[in-house]
Design a protein around this motif. Structure first.
Motif, PDB file in Angstrom:
ATOM      1  N   ALA A 182       0.828  -1.207   0.000  1.00 61.37           N
ATOM      2  CA  ALA A 182       0.000   0.000   0.000  1.00 61.37           C
ATOM      3  C   ALA A 182       0.863   1.257   0.000  1.00 61.37           C
ATOM      4  O   ALA A 182       0.585   2.214  -0.738  1.00 61.37           O
ATOM      5  N   GLU A 190       2.512   2.301  -3.348  1.00 58.65           N
ATOM      6  CA  GLU A 190       1.625   2.866  -4.358  1.00 58.65           C
ATOM      7  C   GLU A 190       1.514   4.386  -4.240  1.00 58.65           C
ATOM      8  O   GLU A 190       0.926   5.017  -5.107  1.00 58.65           O
ATOM      9  N   CYS A 191       2.071   4.966  -3.196  1.00 57.77           N
ATOM     10  CA  CYS A 191       1.932   6.400  -2.941  1.00 57.77           C
ATOM     11  C   CYS A 191       2.994   7.203  -3.688  1.00 57.77           C
ATOM     12  O   CYS A 191       4.167   6.832  -3.726  1.00 57.77           O
ATOM     13  N   ASN A 226      -0.445  10.870   2.890  1.00 61.36           N
ATOM     14  CA  ASN A 226      -0.962   9.954   1.868  1.00 61.36           C
ATOM     15  C   ASN A 226      -0.658   8.504   2.211  1.00 61.36           C
ATOM     16  O   ASN A 226      -1.503   7.623   2.037  1.00 61.36           O
ATOM     17  N   LYS A 280      -3.513   5.658   3.005  1.00 56.51           N
ATOM     18  CA  LYS A 280      -3.562   4.481   2.132  1.00 56.51           C
ATOM     19  C   LYS A 280      -3.347   3.183   2.919  1.00 56.51           C
ATOM     20  O   LYS A 280      -4.067   2.206   2.728  1.00 56.51           O
ATOM     21  N   TYR A 304      -6.395   2.505   5.246  1.00 58.74           N
ATOM     22  CA  TYR A 304      -7.549   2.062   4.454  1.00 58.74           C
ATOM     23  C   TYR A 304      -7.375   0.614   3.990  1.00 58.74           C
ATOM     24  O   TYR A 304      -8.287  -0.202   4.122  1.00 58.74           O
ATOM     25  N   ASN A 305      -6.207   0.289   3.444  1.00 50.51           N
ATOM     26  CA  ASN A 305      -5.976  -1.064   2.922  1.00 50.51           C
ATOM     27  C   ASN A 305      -6.002  -2.126   4.024  1.00 50.51           C
ATOM     28  O   ASN A 305      -6.610  -3.177   3.845  1.00 50.51           O
TER      29      ASN A 305
END
Length: 118
Positions: free
Chosen positions: A26, A29-30, A87, A91, A94-95
């Motif tokens: 996760a 991906e930022c 961020n 992320k 959330y994941n």
């Protein structure tokens, strides 16, 4: 030791390594994140980890059915560190909560370095 998720049918045990892998993927991906880092205890030098070892830059602990995640990262030069960190926090939280159903209490970002692209 891992985290436990209980329901009326039984218990689900999720190892911390699994949570570290989810958090590492996760985070990668930022935008603005160069990679995960690991500090050598002997020399104190920060090592940028390859993609297959990115979960070594993540420390996961659980406390009262809540997860605490520490990420050790290297960010790109020219990015706003506070924005990149926020961020990553959003992320990862959330994941983890979406994939596992566990509650994330805290996500801590430890900036280990800034990488200048040539």
């Amino acid at each position: 030791m891992g985290a436990t998720l209980s329901n009326k049918l039984g218990n689900i045990f999720i190892d911390h390594e699994v949570l570290a892998s989810i958090a590492g993927v996760a985070a990668m991906e930022c935008y603005g994140l160069v990679g995960m880092a690991k500090k050598s205890k002997a020399s104190g030098i920060v090592e940028l980890l390859k993609r297959e070892n990115q979960n070594k830059g993540v420390k996961v602990s659980s406390e009262n059915d809540e997860i605490i995640i520490d990420l050790f990262v290297v960010v790109g030069f020219g990015t706003r560190i506070s924005t990149v960190a926020q961020n990553i926090i959003d992320k990862v939280k959330y994941n983890i909560e979406t994939i596992t159903g566990l509650k994330v209490k805290q996500v801590n970002i430890n900036i280990q370095g800034v990488r200048v692209e040539k």
